[in-house]
Enzyme design. Structure first.
Site, PDB file in Angstrom:
ATOM      1  N   GLU A  55      59.760  17.683  -0.473  1.00 28.01           N
ATOM      2  CA  GLU A  55      60.339  18.736   1.100  1.00 28.01           C
ATOM      3  C   GLU A  55      61.735  19.487   0.141  1.00 28.01           C
ATOM      4  O   GLU A  55      62.631  19.987   1.079  1.00 28.01           O
ATOM      5  CB  GLU A  55      59.954  18.268   2.327  1.00 28.01           C
ATOM      6  CG  GLU A  55      58.251  17.719   2.003  1.00 28.01           C
ATOM      7  CD  GLU A  55      58.058  16.685   1.679  1.00 28.01           C
ATOM      8  OE1 GLU A  55      57.148  16.037   2.609  1.00 28.01           O
ATOM      9  OE2 GLU A  55      58.483  16.107   0.689  1.00 28.01           O
ATOM     10  N   CYS A  87      61.692  13.084   5.098  1.00 27.18           N
ATOM     11  CA  CYS A  87      60.915  14.355   4.906  1.00 27.18           C
ATOM     12  C   CYS A  87      60.496  15.065   6.329  1.00 27.18           C
ATOM     13  O   CYS A  87      60.725  16.383   7.022  1.00 27.18           O
ATOM     14  CB  CYS A  87      59.756  14.597   3.786  1.00 27.18           C
ATOM     15  SG  CYS A  87      60.443  14.018   2.585  1.00 27.18           S
ATOM     16  N   SER A 170      39.313  -1.249 -37.813  1.00 32.01           N
ATOM     17  CA  SER A 170      39.190  -0.409 -36.361  1.00 32.01           C
ATOM     18  C   SER A 170      39.731   0.853 -36.746  1.00 32.01           C
ATOM     19  O   SER A 170      39.950   1.775 -35.828  1.00 32.01           O
ATOM     20  CB  SER A 170      39.674  -0.690 -35.419  1.00 32.01           C
ATOM     21  OG  SER A 170      40.434  -1.262 -34.778  1.00 32.01           O
ATOM     22  N   TRP A 172      40.700   4.132 -38.752  1.00 34.35           N
ATOM     23  CA  TRP A 172      40.533   5.219 -36.799  1.00 34.35           C
ATOM     24  C   TRP A 172      39.198   5.231 -36.710  1.00 34.35           C
ATOM     25  O   TRP A 172      38.160   6.080 -37.629  1.00 34.35           O
ATOM     26  CB  TRP A 172      40.812   5.949 -37.043  1.00 34.35           C
ATOM     27  CG  TRP A 172      42.016   5.832 -36.479  1.00 34.35           C
ATOM     28  CD1 TRP A 172      43.595   6.139 -38.239  1.00 34.35           C
ATOM     29  CD2 TRP A 172      43.439   5.940 -36.285  1.00 34.35           C
ATOM     30  NE1 TRP A 172      44.813   5.648 -37.266  1.00 34.35           N
ATOM     31  CE2 TRP A 172      45.109   5.092 -36.264  1.00 34.35           C
ATOM     32  CE3 TRP A 172      43.268   4.675 -34.774  1.00 34.35           C
ATOM     33  CZ2 TRP A 172      45.831   4.121 -35.417  1.00 34.35           C
ATOM     34  CZ3 TRP A 172      44.231   4.466 -33.655  1.00 34.35           C
ATOM     35  CH2 TRP A 172      45.716   4.158 -33.704  1.00 34.35           C
ATOM     36  N   ARG A 186      48.193   6.808 -21.031  1.00 32.61           N
ATOM     37  CA  ARG A 186      48.830   6.306 -21.209  1.00 32.61           C
ATOM     38  C   ARG A 186      50.261   6.909 -20.269  1.00 32.61           C
ATOM     39  O   ARG A 186      51.045   6.233 -19.498  1.00 32.61           O
ATOM     40  CB  ARG A 186      49.340   6.108 -22.366  1.00 32.61           C
ATOM     41  CG  ARG A 186      49.170   4.752 -22.796  1.00 32.61           C
ATOM     42  CD  ARG A 186      49.590   4.876 -24.701  1.00 32.61           C
ATOM     43  NE  ARG A 186      48.744   3.950 -25.729  1.00 32.61           N
ATOM     44  CZ  ARG A 186      48.650   3.471 -26.902  1.00 32.61           C
ATOM     45  NH1 ARG A 186      49.887   4.104 -27.368  1.00 32.61           N
ATOM     46  NH2 ARG A 186      48.253   3.067 -27.745  1.00 32.61           N
ATOM     47  N   ASP A 202      46.348  -6.118 -34.882  1.00 32.16           N
ATOM     48  CA  ASP A 202      47.160  -4.358 -34.740  1.00 32.16           C
ATOM     49  C   ASP A 202      48.296  -4.210 -34.783  1.00 32.16           C
ATOM     50  O   ASP A 202      48.657  -3.020 -35.277  1.00 32.16           O
ATOM     51  CB  ASP A 202      46.331  -3.672 -33.531  1.00 32.16           C
ATOM     52  CG  ASP A 202      44.243  -3.606 -33.972  1.00 32.16           C
ATOM     53  OD1 ASP A 202      44.262  -3.791 -34.738  1.00 32.16           O
ATOM     54  OD2 ASP A 202      43.439  -2.939 -32.776  1.00 32.16           O
ATOM     55  N   ARG A 209      54.105   8.425 -27.653  1.00 33.76           N
ATOM     56  CA  ARG A 209      54.717   8.717 -28.624  1.00 33.76           C
ATOM     57  C   ARG A 209      54.855  10.266 -28.312  1.00 33.76           C
ATOM     58  O   ARG A 209      55.197  10.997 -29.618  1.00 33.76           O
ATOM     59  CB  ARG A 209      54.898   8.100 -29.490  1.00 33.76           C
ATOM     60  CG  ARG A 209      55.101   6.949 -29.086  1.00 33.76           C
ATOM     61  CD  ARG A 209      55.445   5.707 -30.609  1.00 33.76           C
ATOM     62  NE  ARG A 209      53.118   5.844 -31.530  1.00 33.76           N
ATOM     63  CZ  ARG A 209      52.534   5.064 -31.139  1.00 33.76           C
ATOM     64  NH1 ARG A 209      52.480   4.404 -30.364  1.00 33.76           N
ATOM     65  NH2 ARG A 209      50.758   5.579 -31.460  1.00 33.76           N
ATOM     66  N   GLY A 295      40.872  -4.604 -27.078  1.00 31.61           N
ATOM     67  CA  GLY A 295      39.466  -6.207 -27.377  1.00 31.61           C
ATOM     68  C   GLY A 295      38.160  -5.800 -26.204  1.00 31.61           C
ATOM     69  O   GLY A 295      37.795  -5.612 -24.945  1.00 31.61           O
TER      70      GLY A 295
END
Length: 365
Positions: A55, A87, A170, A172, A186, A202, A209, A295
């Site tokens: 506001e 506000c 895994s 891809w 994310r 992993d 990113r 996992g």
């Protein structure tokens, strides 16, 4: 103005609110539009906690007198002085004529008080309860009313429910388009939970990113590593600033070797298996939305029917058009003695992400 016009302006304000969704926690995302005679004269959204609210930004954007104008705001204006002024009082001081609210603020210091302040000052208030507005602040509502964040589970599997080969391979299973969608998940999360096994196998970063996302307002999520006995190799790249390691050892327990960056530690009573305690701790840190990107063991822990009330709110499943056979790891590591014990889910959305299928599910009950 008609109800239809009010909703159109509120929908435009929700688009503004979305601009701060990835950066404003622990506050909720809020957008605001100021209009006079059906024309927009000011726009604003909340960017970051401690900065001006939507506001106030909209009033500043108007740049001149807004006396007699109508304010469209996606969340009830706050009624108390915190890190920023109230506000509701700012709108009263600006002498606006009408305020249209998309949904009520559940915070106990507001919860109707903002609208009440405006009405007592002679301002006309119109309140809606728009589903899109409630969804925009779902994580904030969860933290305030349930004392835990909104939890989203993410999984990527083959058609036969495998998430990795027996040897751990895994990358891809799903394609690049699905992985870009995970980046968006994310970005919309205040914390990402993973396990020691995933970190060891992993070496993930679990940050955002994607260049397109980084070009917009963004607060990187807290990376949360569940490592009950602090046995993960500490040289993994996730162990840097912005990482919280949750364990079940003594309060002062740390990795034996130095990590690449500075990490925080949380000694949780009962260890990381205490998911309720974990979520309460994240809520206390101001996390509204949490993504579980882990996992089979941790995913299975959240899905396990031992939780009388499911600890997850949404499950985003990416399914690749391939089969991985019996020499593979299943999506969720838990066992049932009878089918009736399983928690049911309902599919609320399904769509193709390039070659992969994305399902969005919610608990059935």
């Amino acid at each position: 103005m008609s109800r239809h016009s009010d909703i159109l302006f509120l929908q435009a304000a929700l688009e503004l609110a979305a601009l701060g969704r990835n950066s404003c926690a622990p506050n909720p995302p809020v957008g605001c539009i100021i209009a006079r005679d059906g024309k927009v004269i000011g726009r604003g959204f909340h960017l970051q906690a401690g900065h001006a609210h939507a506001e106030v930004n909209a009033l500043a954007d108007a740049g001149h007198s807004v006396t007699g104008a109508t304010v469209y705001v996606t969340l009830e204006p706050c009624a108390f002085v915190g890190r920023t002024p109230a506000c509701a009082q700012a709108l009263i001081d600006a002498r606006v004529a009408r305020v249209v609210v998309a949904t009520q603020d559940p915070h106990p210091q507001v919860a109707g008080k903002g609208c009440q302040m405006l009405r007592h000052a002679g301002i006309q208030v119109t309140e809606f309860d728009l589903p899109a507005a409630r969804q925009m602040i779902a994580g904030f509502v969860s933290r305030i009313t349930r004392k835990r964040p909104r939890v989203v589970l993410k999984s990527a599997s083959s058609l036969d429910g495998a998430v990795a080969l027996e040897n751990g391979e895994s990358q891809w299973i799903t394609g690049a388009a699905a992985r870009r969608q995970v980046q968006r998940l994310r970005a919309q999360s205040d914390a990402v939970i993973t396990g020691a096994g995933t970190v060891a196998a992993d070496d993930p970063q679990l940050n955002v990113r994607d260049e397109e996302l980084l070009a917009k307002p963004l607060k990187q999520p807290l990376r949360v590593v569940l490592d009950s006995g602090l046995r993960t190799p500490p040289n993994r790249q996730i162990f840097s600033d912005g990482t919280l390691v949750v364990h079940g050892l003594d309060q002062d327990a740390r990795y034996g070797q130095q990590t690449p960056g500075t990490v925080e530690y949380l000694a949780l009573a009962g260890g990381p298996r205490n998911l309720t305690g974990l979520l309460e701790a994240l809520a206390e840190r101001g996390c509204n939305n949490v993504l579980v990107e882990a996992g089979p063991k941790i995913l299975g822990s959240f899905l396990h029917p031992r939780h009388e009330i499911p600890l997850w709110d949404e499950w985003v499943c990416f399914i690749a058009p391939m089969a991985m056979g019996s020499a593979s790891l299943s999506l969720a590591d838990f066992a049932l003695s009878q089918l009736a014990a399983a928690h049911r889910a309902k599919v609320v959305e399904h769509r193709m992400i390039a070659e992969d299928l994305q399902l969005r599910l919610q608990p059935a009950q």
